[in-house]
Design a protein around this motif. Structure first.
Motif, mmCIF file in Angstrom:
data_model
loop_
_atom_site.group_PDB
_atom_site.id
_atom_site.type_symbol
_atom_site.label_atom_id
_atom_site.label_comp_id
_atom_site.label_asym_id
_atom_site.label_seq_id
_atom_site.Cartn_x
_atom_site.Cartn_y
_atom_site.Cartn_z
ATOM 1 N N SER A 1 -11.906 -66.360 116.260
ATOM 2 C CA SER A 1 -12.688 -65.286 116.838
ATOM 3 C C SER A 1 -14.061 -65.748 117.054
ATOM 4 N N ASP A 2 -14.880 -65.377 117.992
ATOM 5 C CA ASP A 2 -16.307 -65.862 118.479
ATOM 6 C C ASP A 2 -17.283 -65.202 117.574
ATOM 7 N N CYS A 3 -17.379 -65.897 116.563
ATOM 8 C CA CYS A 3 -18.557 -65.445 115.563
ATOM 9 C C CYS A 3 -19.288 -66.879 114.942
ATOM 10 N N ALA A 4 -20.426 -66.430 114.473
ATOM 11 C CA ALA A 4 -21.393 -67.541 114.236
ATOM 12 C C ALA A 4 -20.701 -68.975 113.329
ATOM 13 N N LYS B 1 -18.064 -72.763 105.747
ATOM 14 C CA LYS B 1 -17.382 -73.326 106.758
ATOM 15 C C LYS B 1 -15.725 -72.739 106.467
ATOM 16 N N SER B 2 -15.082 -72.662 107.253
ATOM 17 C CA SER B 2 -13.528 -72.177 106.879
ATOM 18 C C SER B 2 -12.623 -73.383 106.696
ATOM 19 N N ILE B 3 -12.291 -73.253 105.606
ATOM 20 C CA ILE B 3 -11.099 -74.335 105.026
ATOM 21 C C ILE B 3 -9.838 -74.306 105.950
ATOM 22 N N ALA B 4 -9.387 -72.827 106.492
ATOM 23 C CA ALA B 4 -8.278 -72.952 107.376
ATOM 24 C C ALA B 4 -8.540 -73.701 108.877
ATOM 25 N N VAL B 5 -9.565 -73.699 109.400
ATOM 26 C CA VAL B 5 -10.237 -74.334 110.488
ATOM 27 C C VAL B 5 -10.063 -75.751 110.239
ATOM 28 N N GLN B 6 -10.784 -76.146 109.135
ATOM 29 C CA GLN B 6 -10.735 -77.737 108.900
ATOM 30 C C GLN B 6 -9.355 -78.258 108.735
ATOM 31 N N GLU B 7 -8.416 -77.522 107.961
ATOM 32 C CA GLU B 7 -7.019 -77.905 107.725
ATOM 33 C C GLU B 7 -6.234 -78.124 109.104
ATOM 34 N N ALA B 8 -6.343 -77.198 109.892
ATOM 35 C CA ALA B 8 -5.858 -77.255 111.350
ATOM 36 C C ALA B 8 -6.438 -78.441 111.811
ATOM 37 N N MET C 1 -12.518 -74.584 124.373
ATOM 38 C CA MET C 1 -11.637 -75.399 125.294
ATOM 39 C C MET C 1 -11.980 -76.900 125.138
ATOM 40 N N TYR C 2 -12.331 -77.397 124.115
ATOM 41 C CA TYR C 2 -12.590 -78.810 123.778
ATOM 42 C C TYR C 2 -11.749 -79.237 122.572
ATOM 43 N N ASP C 3 -11.825 -78.520 121.476
ATOM 44 C CA ASP C 3 -10.878 -78.706 120.293
ATOM 45 C C ASP C 3 -10.144 -77.787 119.914
ATOM 46 N N GLY C 4 -10.485 -76.564 120.379
ATOM 47 C CA GLY C 4 -9.578 -75.221 120.135
ATOM 48 C C GLY C 4 -10.162 -74.159 121.117
ATOM 49 N N MET C 5 -9.833 -72.871 120.754
ATOM 50 C CA MET C 5 -10.333 -71.753 121.712
ATOM 51 C C MET C 5 -11.042 -71.003 120.554
ATOM 52 N N MET C 6 -12.001 -69.957 121.301
ATOM 53 C CA MET C 6 -12.495 -68.847 120.764
ATOM 54 C C MET C 6 -12.297 -67.590 121.563
ATOM 55 N N CYS C 7 -12.247 -66.696 120.997
ATOM 56 C CA CYS C 7 -11.888 -65.385 121.680
ATOM 57 C C CYS C 7 -12.280 -64.200 121.095
ATOM 58 N N GLU C 8 -12.556 -62.981 121.775
ATOM 59 C CA GLU C 8 -12.607 -61.893 121.134
ATOM 60 C C GLU C 8 -11.675 -61.334 119.936
ATOM 61 N N LEU C 9 -12.284 -60.789 119.010
ATOM 62 C CA LEU C 9 -11.273 -60.191 118.176
ATOM 63 C C LEU C 9 -10.450 -58.941 118.660
ATOM 64 N N ASP C 10 -9.702 -59.305 119.475
ATOM 65 C CA ASP C 10 -8.611 -58.345 120.091
ATOM 66 C C ASP C 10 -7.448 -58.913 120.398
ATOM 67 N N SER C 11 -6.279 -57.958 120.136
ATOM 68 C CA SER C 11 -4.878 -58.365 120.027
ATOM 69 C C SER C 11 -4.548 -58.993 121.542
ATOM 70 N N THR C 12 -4.955 -58.496 122.613
ATOM 71 C CA THR C 12 -4.762 -58.877 123.748
ATOM 72 C C THR C 12 -5.335 -60.243 123.962
ATOM 73 N N LYS C 13 -6.527 -60.508 123.651
ATOM 74 C CA LYS C 13 -7.163 -61.809 123.946
ATOM 75 C C LYS C 13 -6.691 -62.974 122.997
ATOM 76 N N ILE C 14 -6.219 -62.656 121.839
ATOM 77 C CA ILE C 14 -5.634 -63.665 121.111
ATOM 78 C C ILE C 14 -4.153 -63.903 121.578
ATOM 79 N N ALA C 15 -3.770 -62.752 121.974
ATOM 80 C CA ALA C 15 -2.079 -62.949 122.737
ATOM 81 C C ALA C 15 -2.397 -64.119 123.957
ATOM 82 N N GLU C 16 -3.507 -63.853 124.706
ATOM 83 C CA GLU C 16 -3.605 -64.627 125.822
ATOM 84 C C GLU C 16 -4.045 -66.168 125.551
ATOM 85 N N ALA C 17 -4.830 -66.169 124.379
ATOM 86 C CA ALA C 17 -5.180 -67.744 123.857
ATOM 87 C C ALA C 17 -3.843 -68.160 123.559
#
Length: 85
Positions: A18-21, A1-8, A30-46
């Motif tokens: 990013s949308d990974c396992a 598990k990602s410590i950065a996610v847990q800290e946030a 869209m419940y407690d955060g957002m997942m997106c493709e690892l793409d600069s445009t998608k990240i900017a949109e989020a």
């Protein structure tokens, strides 16, 4: 598990991941955060979505905190992570 996610989550912040396992286990899109493709445009949109929907971002952050605090219920690990112990 990602410590950065847990800290946030512990700080009641919605997080964009990013949308990974591993991230799918920690964030519900869209419940407690957002997942997106690892793409600069998608990240900017989020990012723009959270900026333009502050009320929704606040609700996501509260849900994130609820999830992480229930995961660490009866455990000092959350307080230790936040430097509160």
């Amino acid at each position: 598990k990602s410590i950065a996610v847990q800290e946030a989550q512990a700080l009641s912040k919605p997080i964009i991941v990013s949308d990974c396992a591993g991230n799918r286990e920690q964030v519900i899109h869209m419940y407690d955060g957002m997942m997106c493709e690892l793409d600069s445009t998608k990240i900017a949109e989020a990012i723009m979505y959270l900026i333009n929907n502050k009320d929704e971002a606040e609700v996501m952050g509260k849900r994130a905190y609820e999830r992480i605090s229930s995961e660490f219920a009866n455990n000092n690990e959350l307080e230790n992570m936040l430097g509160m112990a």
